[in-house]
Enzyme design. Sequence first.
Site, PDB file in Angstrom:
ATOM      1  N   HIS A  22       1.015  -1.128   0.129  1.00  0.00           N
ATOM      2  CA  HIS A  22      -0.079  -0.332  -0.174  1.00  0.00           C
ATOM      3  C   HIS A  22       1.228   0.827  -0.245  1.00  0.00           C
ATOM      4  O   HIS A  22       0.494   2.469  -0.890  1.00  0.00           O
ATOM      5  CB  HIS A  22      -0.859  -0.237   1.353  1.00  0.00           C
ATOM      6  N   GLN A  46     -17.624  -7.596  -2.218  1.00  0.00           N
ATOM      7  CA  GLN A  46     -16.966  -8.103  -2.265  1.00  0.00           C
ATOM      8  C   GLN A  46     -16.242  -9.079  -2.370  1.00  0.00           C
ATOM      9  O   GLN A  46     -15.928  -9.632  -2.395  1.00  0.00           O
ATOM     10  CB  GLN A  46     -15.104  -6.869  -3.002  1.00  0.00           C
ATOM     11  N   SER A 170       0.910  -8.582   1.339  1.00  0.00           N
ATOM     12  CA  SER A 170      -1.149  -8.967   1.256  1.00  0.00           C
ATOM     13  C   SER A 170      -1.493  -8.535   2.967  1.00  0.00           C
ATOM     14  O   SER A 170      -0.645  -9.473   3.568  1.00  0.00           O
ATOM     15  CB  SER A 170      -1.431 -10.716   0.433  1.00  0.00           C
ATOM     16  N   SER A 171      -2.336  -8.169   2.932  1.00  0.00           N
ATOM     17  CA  SER A 171      -2.997  -7.826   4.335  1.00  0.00           C
ATOM     18  C   SER A 171      -3.632  -9.403   5.232  1.00  0.00           C
ATOM     19  O   SER A 171      -3.616  -9.517   5.795  1.00  0.00           O
ATOM     20  CB  SER A 171      -4.200  -7.241   3.958  1.00  0.00           C
TER      21      SER A 171
HETATM   22  P1  AMP Z   1      -6.466  -3.763  -0.655  1.00  0.00           P
HETATM   23  O1  AMP Z   1      -6.513  -3.067   0.736  1.00  0.00           O
HETATM   24  O2  AMP Z   1      -5.993  -5.311  -0.463  1.00  0.00           O
HETATM   25  O3  AMP Z   1      -7.835  -3.726  -1.174  1.00  0.00           O
HETATM   26  O4  AMP Z   1      -5.480  -2.920  -1.346  1.00  0.00           O
HETATM   27  C1  AMP Z   1      -5.386  -1.881  -1.804  1.00  0.00           C
HETATM   28  C2  AMP Z   1      -4.316  -1.275  -2.843  1.00  0.00           C
HETATM   29  O5  AMP Z   1      -2.928  -1.585  -2.550  1.00  0.00           O
HETATM   30  C3  AMP Z   1      -5.030  -2.138  -4.379  1.00  0.00           C
HETATM   31  O6  AMP Z   1      -4.808  -1.216  -5.439  1.00  0.00           O
HETATM   32  C4  AMP Z   1      -3.761  -3.535  -4.347  1.00  0.00           C
HETATM   33  O7  AMP Z   1      -3.246  -3.808  -5.763  1.00  0.00           O
HETATM   34  C5  AMP Z   1      -3.084  -2.571  -3.614  1.00  0.00           C
HETATM   35  N1  AMP Z   1      -1.660  -3.786  -3.244  1.00  0.00           N
HETATM   36  C6  AMP Z   1      -2.065  -4.851  -2.537  1.00  0.00           C
HETATM   37  N2  AMP Z   1      -1.059  -5.378  -2.043  1.00  0.00           N
HETATM   38  C7  AMP Z   1      -0.138  -4.929  -2.922  1.00  0.00           C
HETATM   39  C8  AMP Z   1       1.410  -5.211  -3.272  1.00  0.00           C
HETATM   40  N3  AMP Z   1       2.303  -6.175  -2.943  1.00  0.00           N
HETATM   41  N4  AMP Z   1       2.566  -4.423  -4.396  1.00  0.00           N
HETATM   42  C9  AMP Z   1       1.476  -3.273  -4.584  1.00  0.00           C
HETATM   43  N5  AMP Z   1       0.090  -3.201  -4.613  1.00  0.00           N
HETATM   44  C10 AMP Z   1      -0.689  -4.142  -3.458  1.00  0.00           C
END
Ligand code: AMP
Length: 238
Positions: A22, A46, A170-171
């Site tokens: 992020h 989602q 990843s979260s």
């Molecule tokens: P999320 O909180 O998982 O919905 O992710 C929010 C944004 O962060 C989305 O555009 C994801 O693709 C991006 N994102 C999540 N993990 C990564 C990562 N490891 N590298 C780059 N972007 C990420």
Amino acid sequence: MFRSQGKTIGFVPTMGALHAGHLSLIQSSVKQNDISIVSIFVNKTQFNEVNDFENYPKPIEKDVEVLQKNKVDYLYIPEYEDIYPDNYQFRVVESHDSTFLCGKSRKGHFEGVLTVVMKLLHIIAPDKAYFGEKDYQQYRLIDKMCKAFFLDVDIVPCPTIREPDGLAMSSRNLLLSEKERIIAGQFPALLQSDQTPSEIAAKLEQLGFRIDYITDTDGRRFGAVYLGNVRLIDNVEL
Ligand code: AMP
């Protein structure tokens, strides 16, 4: 308001539990815009499994601290009712690209993603919005949606940020047990190897992964697997 002052707005939508993936999006926004806005909204529509939604990590205080340190101007944390005053009666439906890969096994997932992103883009009205290539299918769908509906926004893709062993940040990685976390590194390693998708799937199965798909398409290799209940996705350029 900012646009009328000639200031540019960068927007980074997230579901929180912020990590370095992020942060790379946020840093690009801060660098490229006058004002940066981040949203944290764990978007119920989602999630195709109730447990996945309920178990999703929500460390909001820590997230606020991270955003303050990274010079984000505004944080938007809406409630379900703020985003869905219609209780999800109206939706964005895509009829082709969203039926493959993650869309095939996660029914309704991309409908929820596209709907929330459409709504957030209307509320924030940014010049640029930042999305990670980790979720490549999602990024492509959002980019195409904005073009299809003539939205006045640049969708900026950002490269996948990885842990030292190659696992895409990843979260959901927080939900892996210690043992699963060690095995998880084999997923990106095999995805990046020169073996065929079916060879990779067989090796991952031997290691204890459950396979959703390993597929080569459009010059990229996409994978989605489960370790226990935790779903991991990744993709690499071929
Ligand atoms: P999320 O909180 O998982 O919905 O992710 C929010 C944004 O962060 C989305 O555009 C994801 O693709 C991006 N994102 C999540 N993990 C990564 C990562 N490891 N590298 C780059 N972007 C990420």
